[in-house]
Design an enzyme around this catalytic site. Structure first.
Site, PDB file in Angstrom:
ATOM      1  N   HIS A  19      42.769  37.192  45.344  1.00 16.46           N
ATOM      2  CA  HIS A  19      41.505  37.374  44.627  1.00 16.46           C
ATOM      3  C   HIS A  19      40.511  36.287  45.006  1.00 16.46           C
ATOM      4  O   HIS A  19      40.737  35.108  44.731  1.00 16.46           O
ATOM      5  CB  HIS A  19      41.742  37.361  43.121  1.00 16.46           C
ATOM      6  CG  HIS A  19      40.533  37.746  42.319  1.00 16.46           C
ATOM      7  ND1 HIS A  19      40.046  39.036  42.297  1.00 16.46           N
ATOM      8  CD2 HIS A  19      39.694  37.009  41.542  1.00 16.46           C
ATOM      9  CE1 HIS A  19      38.976  39.083  41.521  1.00 16.46           C
ATOM     10  NE2 HIS A  19      38.727  37.872  41.060  1.00 16.46           N
ATOM     11  N   ASP A  27      45.495  41.904  45.864  1.00 11.20           N
ATOM     12  CA  ASP A  27      44.763  41.185  44.821  1.00 11.20           C
ATOM     13  C   ASP A  27      45.447  41.429  43.471  1.00 11.20           C
ATOM     14  O   ASP A  27      45.566  42.568  43.033  1.00 11.20           O
ATOM     15  CB  ASP A  27      43.309  41.680  44.786  1.00 11.20           C
ATOM     16  CG  ASP A  27      42.405  40.846  43.887  1.00 11.20           C
ATOM     17  OD1 ASP A  27      42.886  40.347  42.858  1.00 11.20           O
ATOM     18  OD2 ASP A  27      41.212  40.724  44.217  1.00 11.20           O
ATOM     19  N   SER A  44      33.766  39.320  42.278  1.00  9.94           N
ATOM     20  CA  SER A  44      34.605  39.680  41.138  1.00  9.94           C
ATOM     21  C   SER A  44      33.772  40.370  40.058  1.00  9.94           C
ATOM     22  O   SER A  44      33.172  41.412  40.328  1.00  9.94           O
ATOM     23  CB  SER A  44      35.311  38.425  40.611  1.00  9.94           C
ATOM     24  OG  SER A  44      36.325  38.767  39.696  1.00  9.94           O
TER      25      SER A  44
END
Length: 429
Positions: free
Chosen positions: A366, A337, A208
């Site tokens: 995610h 996502d 991320s």
């Protein structure tokens, strides 16, 4: 014909890359294209059919799921970056349990002074440098799912996690938290590792926001990068696009952005004695923060000198940095996502750089990709890639052609050149 594969949890896998990716030389003397290596090591993506979209997959991360116990020892580094002094914490995977320390995350203790002074080895085990996601740390289970598979194998890997400043119960000694473009802590860590472990091949992985930071770092280093290869998972890439996408829908704003903004506000509150030393932070506005973009507007902006959160997002985005990558680089994103949204993925940039390969799945959420039983598919894909490239590739013999940052031959003369790390067209001097 309607595609109903999602009903069975079968995600479609797609790969995006340049027409001719770099050739890697194997230890047996053969040659393999980076794109072929990525595709052959990526397993079929069968996910939990009950978690049939990105929201359900992502929400499941809040449910207590399959643990992956990892034991750490923490070393505190004094930053060598003059523009951002202070300390940061790096957690090293160890194999012997030690006494509990309530001031640190679970299964984490500090290196003693004697232990810290003796860190170093001449062994040639591969070592993984890990960067976590927003407001996370070495305790995050998504990164432990990968570490557990690598460090527990016989003769396996070593690993460490670079904690963003203030995260994972680390202390801040100067008024700085994380920054999505702040690459100096990982750079200093890699340099230190190269000196402490001169024979270890170093690899990187980012998740991320950590994926965004790692991409920026690898791009900044270019051909001088000390990492042999890198993997990024659920990179938000174009931070401005991802932020606007979150603000466009009720669930994006009131669920994801509110939760992430709340987590960052708690981080601020834990370190407010340091951060409030910055004179232009408006405490009244900070107290009213609800969403992530508000945190970036009222705290990140004043901290780093950005006039708006948009200016920060544009500067910190890793889309252009991708063009400057000069090591084998594998990216994994889910098309559904809800945080690192599909529209922010730089598909065209992936087609321009022969050092990079993108794998997208039609399902996954995610940092999720949950399968039946609680395993994460992405962990299997990451480990398969890293094991293959570490075991089979002769990096000394893998030579690259004279390829410019945009994937073409480096131009000569004084023609305009786009420099991806400065994000401006300029005339070379």
């Amino acid at each position: 014909m309607v595609d109903l594969s999602w009903i069975l949890g079968h995600a479609r896998i797609s790969f995006t890359h340049a027409p001719n990716t770099i050739k890697l030389t194997t230890k047996a003397g053969a040659h393999v294209l980076l794109s072929d290596l990525c595709e052959k090591t990526t397993p079929p993506c069968y996910l939990n059919p009950l978690l049939f979209n990105g929201h359900l997959q992502t929400a499941w991360t809040a449910v207590k799921n399959r643990d992956a116990p990892i034991i750490y020892k923490r070393k505190i580094f004094e930053s060598d970056e003059q523009t951002c002094p202070g300390t940061f914490a790096v957690d090293f995977v160890v194999h012997s349990p030690s006494a509990k320390d309530d001031t640190l995350p679970e299964r984490t203790t500090y290196f003693t002074e004697d232990e810290s002074g003796s860190i170093g080895s001449l062994d040639s085990k591969p070592m993984l440098v890990t960067l976590h996601g927003l407001s996370g740390g070495s305790h995050e289970i998504y990164l432990r799912h990968v570490l557990a598979q690598l460090v527990t194998k016989e003769g396996g890997w070593e690993a460490c996690v670079v904690n963003s400043r203030g995260c994972a119960m680390s202390k801040t000694t100067t008024p700085f938290l994380y920054n999505a473009r702040a690459t100096w802590d990982v750079r200093q860590t890699v340099k230190w590792l190269r000196k402490a472990f001169p024979n270890r091949p170093l690899f990187g992985i980012g998740y991320s926001l950590g994926a965004n930071i790692l991409t920026n770092y690898v791009g900044e280093e270019g051909l001088s990068c000390e990492l042999k290869a890198a993997v990024v998972c659920s990179n938000p890439w174009n931070l401005e696009v991802s932020s606007l996408a979150l603000q466009r829908s009720w669930i994006g704003l009131e669920v994801y952005s509110r939760i992430m903004g709340g987590n960052m506000k708690k981080l601020f509150e834990a370190h407010s004695d340091q951060i409030l030393k910055i004179p232009n932070i408006d405490v009244d506005k900070v107290n009213k923060i609800k969403y992530l973009h508000e945190f970036d507007r009222y705290i990140q902006g004043p901290t780093w000198g950005y006039p708006t959160e948009g200016a920060y997002y544009r500067d910190a985005a890793s889309t252009d940095s991708l063009l400057a990558v000069k090591i084998p680089f594998f990216a994994i994103n889910a098309e559904d996502d809800p945080i690192a949204v599909n529209e922010a993925i730089p598909y065209e940039e992936f087609k321009q750089n022969p050092y990079v390969v993108l794998c997208t799945t039609s399902l996954g959420g995610h940092l999720s990709w949950f399968q039946l039983g609680g395993q994460r598919w992405f962990a299997k894909a990451v480990v398969a890639f890293l094991m293959k490239i570490a075991d089979d590739i002769d990096f000394e013999s893998s030579s690259s052609e004279n390829i410019g940052s945009n994937g073409t031959l480096v131009p000569s003369g004084k023609k305009p050149v786009f420099d991806p790390m400065h994000r401006r067209l300029h005339i070379p001097s």
